[in-house]
Motif scaffolding. Structure first.
Motif, PDB file in Angstrom:
ATOM      1  N   GLU A   4       0.860  -1.185   0.000  1.00  0.00           N
ATOM      2  CA  GLU A   4       0.000   0.000   0.000  1.00  0.00           C
ATOM      3  C   GLU A   4       0.893   1.230   0.000  1.00  0.00           C
ATOM      4  O   GLU A   4       1.990   1.204   0.557  1.00  0.00           O
ATOM      5  N   ILE A   5       0.418   2.299  -0.632  1.00  0.00           N
ATOM      6  CA  ILE A   5       1.117   3.576  -0.521  1.00  0.00           C
ATOM      7  C   ILE A   5       0.096   4.690  -0.333  1.00  0.00           C
ATOM      8  O   ILE A   5      -1.030   4.613  -0.836  1.00  0.00           O
ATOM      9  N   THR A   6       0.512   5.703   0.423  1.00  0.00           N
ATOM     10  CA  THR A   6      -0.294   6.904   0.611  1.00  0.00           C
ATOM     11  C   THR A   6       0.605   8.089   0.328  1.00  0.00           C
ATOM     12  O   THR A   6       1.712   8.180   0.879  1.00  0.00           O
ATOM     13  N   GLY A   7       0.168   8.955  -0.544  1.00  0.00           N
ATOM     14  CA  GLY A   7       0.978  10.113  -0.885  1.00  0.00           C
ATOM     15  C   GLY A   7       0.201  11.092  -1.733  1.00  0.00           C
ATOM     16  O   GLY A   7      -1.020  10.971  -1.896  1.00  0.00           O
ATOM     17  N   ILE A   8       0.915  12.044  -2.303  1.00  0.00           N
ATOM     18  CA  ILE A   8       0.307  13.110  -3.105  1.00  0.00           C
ATOM     19  C   ILE A   8       0.439  12.779  -4.587  1.00  0.00           C
ATOM     20  O   ILE A   8       1.524  12.439  -5.058  1.00  0.00           O
ATOM     21  N   VAL A   9      -0.672  12.858  -5.298  1.00  0.00           N
ATOM     22  CA  VAL A   9      -0.642  12.657  -6.751  1.00  0.00           C
ATOM     23  C   VAL A   9       0.041  13.873  -7.377  1.00  0.00           C
ATOM     24  O   VAL A   9      -0.407  15.007  -7.197  1.00  0.00           O
ATOM     25  N   VAL A  10       1.139  13.631  -8.096  1.00  0.00           N
ATOM     26  CA  VAL A  10       1.849  14.742  -8.734  1.00  0.00           C
ATOM     27  C   VAL A  10       1.726  14.707 -10.255  1.00  0.00           C
ATOM     28  O   VAL A  10       2.011  15.691 -10.934  1.00  0.00           O
ATOM     29  N   GLN A  11       1.298  13.567 -10.784  1.00  0.00           N
ATOM     30  CA  GLN A  11       1.133  13.443 -12.238  1.00  0.00           C
ATOM     31  C   GLN A  11       0.221  12.256 -12.497  1.00  0.00           C
ATOM     32  O   GLN A  11       0.257  11.256 -11.763  1.00  0.00           O
ATOM     33  N   LYS A  12      -0.610  12.354 -13.531  1.00  0.00           N
ATOM     34  CA  LYS A  12      -1.435  11.197 -13.895  1.00  0.00           C
ATOM     35  C   LYS A  12      -1.821  11.277 -15.358  1.00  0.00           C
ATOM     36  O   LYS A  12      -1.949  12.353 -15.938  1.00  0.00           O
ATOM     37  N   CYS A  17       0.248   6.879 -12.861  1.00  0.00           N
ATOM     38  CA  CYS A  17       0.284   8.095 -12.061  1.00  0.00           C
ATOM     39  C   CYS A  17       1.597   8.098 -11.290  1.00  0.00           C
ATOM     40  O   CYS A  17       2.246   7.060 -11.149  1.00  0.00           O
ATOM     41  N   VAL A  18       1.995   9.262 -10.836  1.00  0.00           N
ATOM     42  CA  VAL A  18       3.166   9.379  -9.971  1.00  0.00           C
ATOM     43  C   VAL A  18       2.668   9.864  -8.627  1.00  0.00           C
ATOM     44  O   VAL A  18       1.972  10.883  -8.530  1.00  0.00           O
ATOM     45  N   VAL A  19       3.003   9.103  -7.579  1.00  0.00           N
ATOM     46  CA  VAL A  19       2.591   9.438  -6.222  1.00  0.00           C
ATOM     47  C   VAL A  19       3.843   9.772  -5.415  1.00  0.00           C
ATOM     48  O   VAL A  19       4.767   8.959  -5.324  1.00  0.00           O
ATOM     49  N   ASN A  20       3.875  10.974  -4.850  1.00  0.00           N
ATOM     50  CA  ASN A  20       5.016  11.410  -4.054  1.00  0.00           C
ATOM     51  C   ASN A  20       4.783  10.999  -2.604  1.00  0.00           C
ATOM     52  O   ASN A  20       3.841  11.458  -1.956  1.00  0.00           O
ATOM     53  N   VAL A  21       5.660  10.117  -2.115  1.00  0.00           N
ATOM     54  CA  VAL A  21       5.586   9.658  -0.732  1.00  0.00           C
ATOM     55  C   VAL A  21       6.843  10.129  -0.011  1.00  0.00           C
ATOM     56  O   VAL A  21       7.933   9.605  -0.241  1.00  0.00           O
ATOM     57  N   HIS A  22       6.710  11.185   0.791  1.00  0.00           N
ATOM     58  CA  HIS A  22       7.831  11.749   1.552  1.00  0.00           C
ATOM     59  C   HIS A  22       9.041  12.032   0.665  1.00  0.00           C
ATOM     60  O   HIS A  22      10.169  11.674   0.987  1.00  0.00           O
ATOM     61  N   GLU A  44      -4.058  14.056  -1.823  1.00  0.00           N
ATOM     62  CA  GLU A  44      -3.570  12.776  -1.298  1.00  0.00           C
ATOM     63  C   GLU A  44      -4.403  11.607  -1.819  1.00  0.00           C
ATOM     64  O   GLU A  44      -5.606  11.728  -2.020  1.00  0.00           O
ATOM     65  N   VAL A  45      -3.724  10.489  -2.017  1.00  0.00           N
ATOM     66  CA  VAL A  45      -4.398   9.267  -2.453  1.00  0.00           C
ATOM     67  C   VAL A  45      -3.832   8.083  -1.678  1.00  0.00           C
ATOM     68  O   VAL A  45      -2.673   8.103  -1.247  1.00  0.00           O
ATOM     69  N   HIS A  46      -4.661   7.089  -1.477  1.00  0.00           N
ATOM     70  CA  HIS A  46      -4.223   5.827  -0.873  1.00  0.00           C
ATOM     71  C   HIS A  46      -4.468   4.733  -1.907  1.00  0.00           C
ATOM     72  O   HIS A  46      -5.593   4.573  -2.393  1.00  0.00           O
ATOM     73  N   LEU A  47      -3.410   4.007  -2.271  1.00  0.00           N
ATOM     74  CA  LEU A  47      -3.542   2.943  -3.263  1.00  0.00           C
ATOM     75  C   LEU A  47      -3.095   1.608  -2.675  1.00  0.00           C
ATOM     76  O   LEU A  47      -2.124   1.545  -1.917  1.00  0.00           O
ATOM     77  N   TYR A  48      -3.813   0.556  -3.051  1.00  0.00           N
ATOM     78  CA  TYR A  48      -3.412  -0.818  -2.738  1.00  0.00           C
ATOM     79  C   TYR A  48      -2.527  -1.262  -3.902  1.00  0.00           C
ATOM     80  O   TYR A  48      -2.925  -1.120  -5.064  1.00  0.00           O
ATOM     81  N   THR A  49      -1.351  -1.757  -3.610  1.00  0.00           N
ATOM     82  CA  THR A  49      -0.383  -1.989  -4.675  1.00  0.00           C
ATOM     83  C   THR A  49       0.111  -3.427  -4.720  1.00  0.00           C
ATOM     84  O   THR A  49      -0.044  -4.195  -3.767  1.00  0.00           O
ATOM     85  N   HIS A  50       0.718  -3.751  -5.864  1.00  0.00           N
ATOM     86  CA  HIS A  50       1.392  -5.032  -6.040  1.00  0.00           C
ATOM     87  C   HIS A  50       2.674  -4.752  -6.810  1.00  0.00           C
ATOM     88  O   HIS A  50       2.648  -4.126  -7.876  1.00  0.00           O
ATOM     89  N   LEU A  51       3.791  -5.188  -6.262  1.00  0.00           N
ATOM     90  CA  LEU A  51       5.086  -4.991  -6.901  1.00  0.00           C
ATOM     91  C   LEU A  51       5.426  -6.243  -7.708  1.00  0.00           C
ATOM     92  O   LEU A  51       5.494  -7.339  -7.163  1.00  0.00           O
ATOM     93  N   VAL A  52       5.604  -6.046  -9.013  1.00  0.00           N
ATOM     94  CA  VAL A  52       5.955  -7.156  -9.897  1.00  0.00           C
ATOM     95  C   VAL A  52       7.453  -7.050 -10.190  1.00  0.00           C
ATOM     96  O   VAL A  52       7.907  -6.064 -10.779  1.00  0.00           O
ATOM     97  N   VAL A  53       8.210  -8.034  -9.742  1.00  0.00           N
ATOM     98  CA  VAL A  53       9.666  -8.017  -9.901  1.00  0.00           C
ATOM     99  C   VAL A  53      10.049  -8.961 -11.037  1.00  0.00           C
ATOM    100  O   VAL A  53       9.735 -10.152 -11.010  1.00  0.00           O
ATOM    101  N   ARG A  54      10.707  -8.399 -12.044  1.00  0.00           N
ATOM    102  CA  ARG A  54      11.229  -9.171 -13.154  1.00  0.00           C
ATOM    103  C   ARG A  54      12.744  -8.990 -13.193  1.00  0.00           C
ATOM    104  O   ARG A  54      13.281  -8.093 -12.552  1.00  0.00           O
ATOM    105  N   PHE A  63      -4.110   0.145  -7.176  1.00  0.00           N
ATOM    106  CA  PHE A  63      -5.567  -0.034  -7.292  1.00  0.00           C
ATOM    107  C   PHE A  63      -6.272   0.784  -6.230  1.00  0.00           C
ATOM    108  O   PHE A  63      -5.780   0.926  -5.115  1.00  0.00           O
ATOM    109  N   ILE A  64      -7.451   1.249  -6.567  1.00  0.00           N
ATOM    110  CA  ILE A  64      -8.224   2.081  -5.654  1.00  0.00           C
ATOM    111  C   ILE A  64      -8.875   1.255  -4.546  1.00  0.00           C
ATOM    112  O   ILE A  64      -9.217   1.773  -3.501  1.00  0.00           O
TER     113      ILE A  64
END
Length: 194
Positions: A4-12, A17-22, A44-54, A63-64
């Motif tokens: 999960e991440i919570t931050g400020i939407v700076v671009q979309k 989108c780009v979310v600025n977290v600290h 501010e936005v809170h997103l549920y996330t999944h990191l895909v590592v390749r 995701f909202i």
């Protein structure tokens, strides 16, 4: 794992989108359903996330809602469907629409997603129908009803390339007064504000 991440939407845009977290900007890939529900830049936005590592790159997908993330993970488990295809299916159908299509055995509807051919749509239908056998359908959105208020707005927005769920969201934001063209313009402004 970044869940999960919570931050400020700076671009979309439509798919990211780009979310600025600290002070750190996270580039997050999104479905168009999530993009339509993002707040305006600077909020501010809170997103549920999944990191895909390749081997060659890391991709953060956001995701909202936790339901959309779980559905994305189920789609990723389908053989032959990658991140882009899973997001395409979610963008076109949304969680409720996909659940409805799976429950009805309507693989043709899944094929509406760009990049998903008939064989892959059938595989999605087959694999998820087994996995989701006891999953309750939360929101049936199979086909807009002709007598629903705002149906002409939904159809107009879909003709412009928006997904069914984006169009339904926007249709709920407009006044019931005025002609169709005016109400479609109001709906487009509502989508731009998200």
């Amino acid at each position: 794992m970044i869940s999960e991440i919570t931050g400020i939407v700076v671009q979309k845009d439509q798919d990211t989108c780009v979310v600025n977290v600290h002070g750190i900007g996270f580039l997050v890939e999104t479905s168009r359903i999530t993009t339509a529900q993002l707040p305006a830049c600077g909020h501010e936005v809170h997103l549920y996330t999944h990191l895909v590592v390749r081997e060659d790159n890391w991709r953060l997908v956001g995701f909202i809602s936790p339901e959309e993330r779980e559905t994305f993970l189920d789609l990723l488990s389908v053989g032959g469907l990658g991140i882009k295809g899973a997001l395409s299916v979610l963008s076109v159908l949304g969680v409720g629409g996909l659940e409805d299509a799976i429950a009805q055995g309507d693989w043709q509807r899944i094929k509406e997603a760009p990049g998903v051919g008939a064989k892959l749509a059938q595989r999605i239908q087959l694999e998820l129908s087994g996995k989701w056998q006891n999953r309750p359908v939360k929101a049936a959105t199979s086909h807009p009803l002709a007598d629903e208020p705002g149906d002409e707005i939904v159809q107009g927005l879909m003709a412009l390339g928006y997904s069914r769920e984006e169009a339904q969201y926007a249709a709920q934001q407009v006044d019931s007064q005025g002609d169709v063209a005016t109400r479609i313009r109001q709906a487009l402004r509502a989508l731009d504000r998200r």
